[in-house]
Design a protein around this motif. Structure first.
Motif, PDB file in Angstrom:
ATOM      1  N   LYS A   1      -1.453   6.363 -14.346  1.00  0.00           N
ATOM      2  CA  LYS A   1      -1.774   5.218 -15.204  1.00  0.00           C
ATOM      3  C   LYS A   1      -1.016   3.968 -14.762  1.00  0.00           C
ATOM      4  N   SER A   2       0.254   4.151 -14.458  1.00  0.00           N
ATOM      5  CA  SER A   2       1.084   3.012 -14.063  1.00  0.00           C
ATOM      6  C   SER A   2       0.585   2.384 -12.773  1.00  0.00           C
ATOM      7  N   LEU A   3       0.238   3.219 -11.785  1.00  0.00           N
ATOM      8  CA  LEU A   3      -0.219   2.698 -10.502  1.00  0.00           C
ATOM      9  C   LEU A   3      -1.637   2.141 -10.585  1.00  0.00           C
ATOM     10  N   LEU A   4      -2.454   2.703 -11.462  1.00  0.00           N
ATOM     11  CA  LEU A   4      -3.785   2.158 -11.684  1.00  0.00           C
ATOM     12  C   LEU A   4      -3.692   0.731 -12.221  1.00  0.00           C
TER      13      LEU A   4
ATOM     14  N   ARG B   1      -8.730   2.278 -20.174  1.00  0.00           N
ATOM     15  CA  ARG B   1      -9.251   0.917 -20.256  1.00  0.00           C
ATOM     16  C   ARG B   1      -8.238   0.009 -20.960  1.00  0.00           C
ATOM     17  N   ASP B   2      -7.670   0.517 -22.044  1.00  0.00           N
ATOM     18  CA  ASP B   2      -6.662  -0.274 -22.770  1.00  0.00           C
ATOM     19  C   ASP B   2      -5.450  -0.512 -21.895  1.00  0.00           C
ATOM     20  N   TRP B   3      -5.056   0.523 -21.134  1.00  0.00           N
ATOM     21  CA  TRP B   3      -3.855   0.419 -20.312  1.00  0.00           C
ATOM     22  C   TRP B   3      -4.038  -0.629 -19.214  1.00  0.00           C
ATOM     23  N   VAL B   4      -5.201  -0.580 -18.565  1.00  0.00           N
ATOM     24  CA  VAL B   4      -5.457  -1.513 -17.474  1.00  0.00           C
ATOM     25  C   VAL B   4      -5.741  -2.906 -18.031  1.00  0.00           C
ATOM     26  N   GLY B   5      -6.360  -2.961 -19.186  1.00  0.00           N
ATOM     27  CA  GLY B   5      -6.623  -4.255 -19.811  1.00  0.00           C
ATOM     28  C   GLY B   5      -7.978  -4.824 -19.429  1.00  0.00           C
ATOM     29  N   ARG B   6      -8.851  -3.989 -18.886  1.00  0.00           N
ATOM     30  CA  ARG B   6     -10.182  -4.474 -18.539  1.00  0.00           C
ATOM     31  C   ARG B   6     -11.122  -3.286 -18.416  1.00  0.00           C
TER      32      ARG B   6
ATOM     33  N   GLN C   1      -9.958   4.398  -3.311  1.00  0.00           N
ATOM     34  CA  GLN C   1     -10.418   5.768  -3.107  1.00  0.00           C
ATOM     35  C   GLN C   1      -9.336   6.769  -3.519  1.00  0.00           C
ATOM     36  N   LEU C   2      -8.095   6.463  -3.222  1.00  0.00           N
ATOM     37  CA  LEU C   2      -6.984   7.339  -3.607  1.00  0.00           C
ATOM     38  C   LEU C   2      -6.892   7.455  -5.124  1.00  0.00           C
ATOM     39  N   LEU C   3      -7.068   6.360  -5.824  1.00  0.00           N
ATOM     40  CA  LEU C   3      -7.044   6.386  -7.290  1.00  0.00           C
ATOM     41  C   LEU C   3      -8.192   7.228  -7.840  1.00  0.00           C
ATOM     42  N   ARG C   4      -9.373   7.077  -7.259  1.00  0.00           N
ATOM     43  CA  ARG C   4     -10.524   7.873  -7.702  1.00  0.00           C
ATOM     44  C   ARG C   4     -10.277   9.365  -7.472  1.00  0.00           C
ATOM     45  N   ASP C   5      -9.767   9.710  -6.272  1.00  0.00           N
ATOM     46  CA  ASP C   5      -9.506  11.117  -5.965  1.00  0.00           C
ATOM     47  C   ASP C   5      -8.440  11.692  -6.892  1.00  0.00           C
ATOM     48  N   THR C   6      -7.426  10.892  -7.187  1.00  0.00           N
ATOM     49  CA  THR C   6      -6.369  11.362  -8.083  1.00  0.00           C
ATOM     50  C   THR C   6      -6.918  11.605  -9.485  1.00  0.00           C
TER      51      THR C   6
ATOM     52  N   PRO D   1       0.806  -1.226   0.000  1.00  0.00           N
ATOM     53  CA  PRO D   1       0.000   0.000   0.000  1.00  0.00           C
ATOM     54  C   PRO D   1       0.841   1.279   0.000  1.00  0.00           C
ATOM     55  N   LEU D   2       2.030   1.215   0.618  1.00  0.00           N
ATOM     56  CA  LEU D   2       2.893   2.408   0.650  1.00  0.00           C
ATOM     57  C   LEU D   2       3.271   2.879  -0.749  1.00  0.00           C
ATOM     58  N   ARG D   3       3.336   1.949  -1.686  1.00  0.00           N
ATOM     59  CA  ARG D   3       3.717   2.294  -3.060  1.00  0.00           C
ATOM     60  C   ARG D   3       2.794   3.371  -3.641  1.00  0.00           C
ATOM     61  N   PHE D   4       1.538   3.369  -3.223  1.00  0.00           N
ATOM     62  CA  PHE D   4       0.548   4.267  -3.805  1.00  0.00           C
ATOM     63  C   PHE D   4       0.595   5.667  -3.191  1.00  0.00           C
ATOM     64  N   GLN D   5       1.469   5.849  -2.188  1.00  0.00           N
ATOM     65  CA  GLN D   5       1.679   7.204  -1.676  1.00  0.00           C
ATOM     66  C   GLN D   5       2.324   8.110  -2.720  1.00  0.00           C
ATOM     67  N   HIS D   6       2.850   7.490  -3.757  1.00  0.00           N
ATOM     68  CA  HIS D   6       3.421   8.274  -4.855  1.00  0.00           C
ATOM     69  C   HIS D   6       2.375   9.228  -5.431  1.00  0.00           C
ATOM     70  N   LEU D   7       1.124   8.793  -5.465  1.00  0.00           N
ATOM     71  CA  LEU D   7       0.051   9.647  -5.982  1.00  0.00           C
ATOM     72  C   LEU D   7      -0.131  10.888  -5.122  1.00  0.00           C
ATOM     73  N   LYS D   8      -0.080  10.717  -3.800  1.00  0.00           N
ATOM     74  CA  LYS D   8      -0.200  11.861  -2.892  1.00  0.00           C
ATOM     75  C   LYS D   8       0.972  12.818  -3.059  1.00  0.00           C
ATOM     76  N   ALA D   9       2.174  12.233  -3.168  1.00  0.00           N
ATOM     77  CA  ALA D   9       3.372  13.067  -3.338  1.00  0.00           C
ATOM     78  C   ALA D   9       3.275  13.864  -4.630  1.00  0.00           C
ATOM     79  N   ASN D  10       2.796  13.233  -5.699  1.00  0.00           N
ATOM     80  CA  ASN D  10       2.658  13.925  -6.983  1.00  0.00           C
ATOM     81  C   ASN D  10       1.661  15.073  -6.891  1.00  0.00           C
ATOM     82  N   LEU D  11       0.526  14.829  -6.232  1.00  0.00           N
ATOM     83  CA  LEU D  11      -0.480  15.889  -6.102  1.00  0.00           C
ATOM     84  C   LEU D  11       0.051  17.043  -5.257  1.00  0.00           C
TER      85      LEU D  11
END
Length: 306
Positions: free
Chosen positions: A254-257, A298-303, A277-282, A216-226
């Motif tokens: 996109k990469s973290l999604l 959608r193409d990036w995630v593959g679904r 929720q963090l992905l949605r807010d971002t 889960p810590l990996r996704f703190q990158h989104l907070k740091a970016n914002l």
């Protein structure tokens, strides 16, 4: 007073710590102090630090009972630093023998040099990879140029910086991980000139490090970016800089999604909900500045995304 203060945050680094400390003792430049902050280690790291401190009084050991993370530990060292210039040395990395000597020389290239960048050498699985920096040793650029190159890490963040700038912009402690990324960029932004040195910083890459592991810590990158995007607005960055960083932020999103959708079954339910929720807010934070259409996601995630 020493001219150079080196900050070292130490947490359970017993395996590699002697390499880092030996590289300090082997410096051709002797006017330094090392502020080694043991961040509540549970291995023999503190004993190793104290043994080296007995050998050389330039090594100052600060022990913290509680592990609070890299940024907090570095700021503890920063508060005690007495040097004119400051740099970091992680406990599992090391300097080449001439690193500090060449780094200090860089400040003499011009009166307005505020930051001197080390040459970065990466080590992964016993292989040495010399990174090709955007400018050769001896080059001088503006702080704004260096800042722009740091937005997508064409230029790394390992350097000597004037202490007064570092104290104005200490490490961000609101995030357990990635708290140093934005600080490094602010150091570049507020430097008048940035010089490039041939002194080497040897960086040990770990495939299981926190920034490479699926946690889960990996996704703190989104907070740091914002946070960085908001800082750029408050610092009155130009439109081109804002657009360039928004593109970087979008690519990271996109990469973290994609990472989340590939590995979400590995997370606990509470973590999965928080990351979602963090992905949605971002996603919502991009507003109308999104540079790609939703179908590309959608193409990036593959679904299918909902």
């Amino acid at each position: 007073m020493p001219q150079v203060s080196v900050l070292m945050a130490v947490y359970n680094a017993e395996t590699w710590l002697s390499d880092a400390l030996d590289s300090m003792l082997n410096q051709t430049y002797g006017d330094w102090e090392l502020l080694a902050v043991d961040d509540g280690s549970t291995d023999a790291s503190l004993s190793v630090l104290e043994r080296y401190a007995l050998k050389d009084s330039r090594i100052r050991v600060i022990h913290k009972e509680e592990n609070e993370g890299l940024s907090v530990a570095r700021n503890v060292g920063l508060a005690e630093a007495r040097g004119e210039y400051i740099c970091i040395l992680d406990a599992d990395d090391w300097f080449s023998p001439h690193a500090l000597e060449w780094g200090v020389r860089g400040f003499r290239q011009a009166e307005d040099v505020d930051c001197v960048v080390f040459r970065l050498v990466e080590h992964e699985r016993d292989q040495e990879i010399i990174r090709h920096e955007p400018f050769p040793p001896g080059a001088l650029v503006t702080g704004d140029e260096a800042f722009r190159l740091s937005l997508d890490w064409q230029l790394h963040g390992l350097f000597l910086i004037r202490t007064e700038i570092h104290r104005l912009y200490p490490y961000d402690t609101t995030l357990r991980l990635y708290g140093d990324d934005n600080t490094v960029r602010l150091h570049y932004l507020h430097s008048r000139r940035v010089a490039f040195s041939k002194g080497e910083y040897h960086y040990r890459k770990h495939p299981l490090s926190a920034t490479n592991s699926i946690t889960p810590l990996r996704f703190q990158h989104l907070k740091a970016n914002l946070q960085m995007a908001q800082l750029l607005v408050s610092e009155h960055a130009g439109e081109e800089t804002l657009k360039a960083y928004e593109h970087v932020r979008w690519c990271n999103f996109k990469s973290l999604l994609r990472l989340f959708h590939l590995h979400k079954g590995e997370f606990a339910q509470a973590d999965r909900k928080e990351i979602h929720q963090l992905l949605r807010d971002t996603y919502r934070s991009f507003h109308r500045s999104i540079p790609f259409r939703l179908y590309e996601l959608r193409d990036w995630v593959g679904r299918q995304l909902h």
